[in-house]
Design an enzyme around this catalytic site. Structure first.
Site, PDB file in Angstrom:
ATOM      1  CE  LYS A   1      -3.636  -0.938  -0.387  1.00 43.85           C
ATOM      2  NZ  LYS A   1      -3.562  -2.065  -1.862  1.00 43.85           N
TER       3      LYS A   1
ATOM      4  CG  HIS B   1       4.651  -6.760  -1.080  1.00 46.49           C
ATOM      5  ND1 HIS B   1       4.577  -5.452  -1.599  1.00 46.49           N
ATOM      6  CD2 HIS B   1       3.175  -6.851  -1.781  1.00 46.49           C
ATOM      7  CE1 HIS B   1       3.996  -5.083  -1.983  1.00 46.49           C
ATOM      8  NE2 HIS B   1       3.248  -5.901  -2.450  1.00 46.49           N
TER       9      HIS B   1
ATOM     10  CB  SER C   1      -3.599   2.442   1.734  1.00 44.97           C
ATOM     11  OG  SER C   1      -4.380   2.315   0.758  1.00 44.97           O
TER      12      SER C   1
HETATM   13  P1  A3P Z   1      -5.161   4.295  -1.104  1.00 46.72           P
HETATM   14  O1  A3P Z   1      -6.067   2.636  -0.515  1.00 46.72           O
HETATM   15  O2  A3P Z   1      -5.200   5.523  -0.290  1.00 46.72           O
HETATM   16  O3  A3P Z   1      -5.937   5.089  -2.156  1.00 46.72           O
HETATM   17  P2  A3P Z   1      -0.496  -0.409  -3.192  1.00 46.72           P
HETATM   18  O4  A3P Z   1      -0.166  -0.486  -5.463  1.00 46.72           O
HETATM   19  O5  A3P Z   1       1.119  -0.748  -2.763  1.00 46.72           O
HETATM   20  O6  A3P Z   1      -1.119  -1.535  -2.507  1.00 46.72           O
HETATM   21  O7  A3P Z   1      -0.959   0.897  -3.196  1.00 46.72           O
HETATM   22  C1  A3P Z   1      -2.124   0.851  -3.321  1.00 46.72           C
HETATM   23  C2  A3P Z   1      -2.136   2.797  -3.094  1.00 46.72           C
HETATM   24  O8  A3P Z   1      -1.253   3.154  -3.986  1.00 46.72           O
HETATM   25  C3  A3P Z   1      -3.238   3.143  -2.612  1.00 46.72           C
HETATM   26  O9  A3P Z   1      -4.205   3.729  -2.223  1.00 46.72           O
HETATM   27  C4  A3P Z   1      -4.160   3.237  -4.463  1.00 46.72           C
HETATM   28  O10 A3P Z   1      -4.690   4.246  -4.596  1.00 46.72           O
HETATM   29  C5  A3P Z   1      -3.019   4.011  -4.549  1.00 46.72           C
HETATM   30  N1  A3P Z   1      -2.025   4.557  -6.152  1.00 46.72           N
HETATM   31  C6  A3P Z   1      -2.009   3.361  -6.670  1.00 46.72           C
HETATM   32  N2  A3P Z   1      -2.323   4.265  -8.302  1.00 46.72           N
HETATM   33  C7  A3P Z   1      -2.129   5.277  -7.413  1.00 46.72           C
HETATM   34  C8  A3P Z   1      -1.911   6.218  -8.412  1.00 46.72           C
HETATM   35  N3  A3P Z   1      -1.802   7.085  -9.596  1.00 46.72           N
HETATM   36  N4  A3P Z   1      -1.936   8.011  -7.409  1.00 46.72           N
HETATM   37  C9  A3P Z   1      -1.961   8.126  -6.503  1.00 46.72           C
HETATM   38  N5  A3P Z   1      -2.144   7.196  -5.855  1.00 46.72           N
HETATM   39  C10 A3P Z   1      -2.256   6.161  -6.481  1.00 46.72           C
END
Ligand code: A3P
Length: 290
Positions: free
Chosen positions: A48, A104, A134
């Site tokens: 996340k 990870h 998140s």
């Molecule tokens: P949120 O749940 O706060 O929206 P991961 O990919 O490591 O699992 O992290 C997911 C988080 O990154 C989510 O956060 C997701 O919305 C955010 N995320 C993914 N793409 C993004 C983008 N283009 N810009 C900003 N945040 C992004």
């Protein structure tokens, strides 16, 4: 959904919980024996922190702005996780350099070849209260994770590392204190939000790619949250609802800085800060949010 317990859904690998179904023993063995190349690019994150975002940006830097890879290949095959069950069936040995992977794993969980070969690493950091928030939503929609329960209950688990891939504190401390930091670039989710173009420039520089302003602009524009969210190769809409119930919470959920303010009470935030201060008290690294 029926509430499954940690014991039912997770196994313990090198001291951290990993979801059983995604990481069967044979695929963890595959990673243990994996041979890195020096020009591999590895996106390392605590879950996340912005993994999916990097799985979009990095291939676009590599393709110099050609959208074909991100429009035709799902992110999990485009930038596979080395610890996931799919890695062993993707013929990664045959992929041309530079290969792009995600992981990870904590620094001290990395396989032997990593420390010998020293591939390029992009380590993404994000404010842990936003990661917590998140995760809270994510654990509520992913069937292979234990239901988060109430915020207090989930916070207790998160702060004690009783979640997938263990403690955020240990993950960050391991990677920021890594040896041989010349091959590691540290980048903050928050700086990407603040100035995506500058971040794309910084990433491409580290990757040894010199891109025109026009290409940097094109990549940044494609990768802003609202645009990337539309990409079905990256928004996880191809994953069946039995795994991800995006009606409960979308994978690309909000994509902002500071959403913890909408989830944590003052008391919960204070509790988080107290634990943070204690666990990070000897750390000199300059975090974006300090
Ligand atoms: P949120 O749940 O706060 O929206 P991961 O990919 O490591 O699992 O992290 C997911 C988080 O990154 C989510 O956060 C997701 O919305 C955010 N995320 C993914 N793409 C993004 C983008 N283009 N810009 C900003 N945040 C992004």
């Amino acid at each position: 959904r029926k509430t499954m317990t940690e014991a039912e859904l997770y196994s313990v690998y090198k001291g951290v919980y990993v979801p059983k179904g995604l990481h069967p023993p044979e695929c963890l063995k595959y990673y243990e024996e994996f041979n890195f190349r020096q020009d591999d690019i590895l996106i390392a994150t605590y879950p996340k922190s912005g993994t999916t975002w990097m799985q979009e940006i990095v291939p676009l830097i590599q393709s110099e702005g050609d959208l074909t890879p991100v429009q035709t290949i799902p992110n999990w095959d485009r930038v596979p996780w080395l610890e996931e069950h799919r890695a062993s069936i993707l013929n990664l040995e045959e992929r041309p350099s530079p290969r792009i992977f995600a992981t990870h794993f904590h620094y001290n969980m990395m396989p032997e070849s990593f420390f010998k070969v020293k591939p390029k690493v992009l380590y993404v950091l994000r404010n842990p209260k936003d990661i917590f928030t998140s995760s809270f939503h994510y654990y509520g929609m992913a069937s292979f994770l234990v239901n988060p329960g109430a915020v207090d209950e989930f916070m207790e688990k998160f702060l004690n590392g009783k979640v997938m891939f263990g403690s955020w504190f240990d993950h960050v401390k391991g990677w920021i204190h890594a040896k041989d930091q010349e091959h590691i670039l540290y980048i903050f989710y928050e700086e990407m939000i603040m100035d995506l173009k500058e971040s794309v420039r910084k990433l491409s520089c580290f990757m040894g790619k010199s891109l025109s302003e026009e290409v940097i602009e094109k990549i940044s524009d494609h990768c802003v949250f609202k645009n990337m969210k539309q990409n079905k190769m990256s928004n996880y809409s191809l994953v069946p609802t039995e795994f991800f119930d995006q009606k409960k919470s979308e994978f690309l959920r909000k994509g902002i800085v500071g959403d913890w303010r909408n989830t944590l009470t003052t008391a919960q935030s204070d509790n988080f800060d107290t634990v943070y201060k204690e666990k990070m008290k000897d750390v000199k690294f300059k975090f974006f949010w300090d």
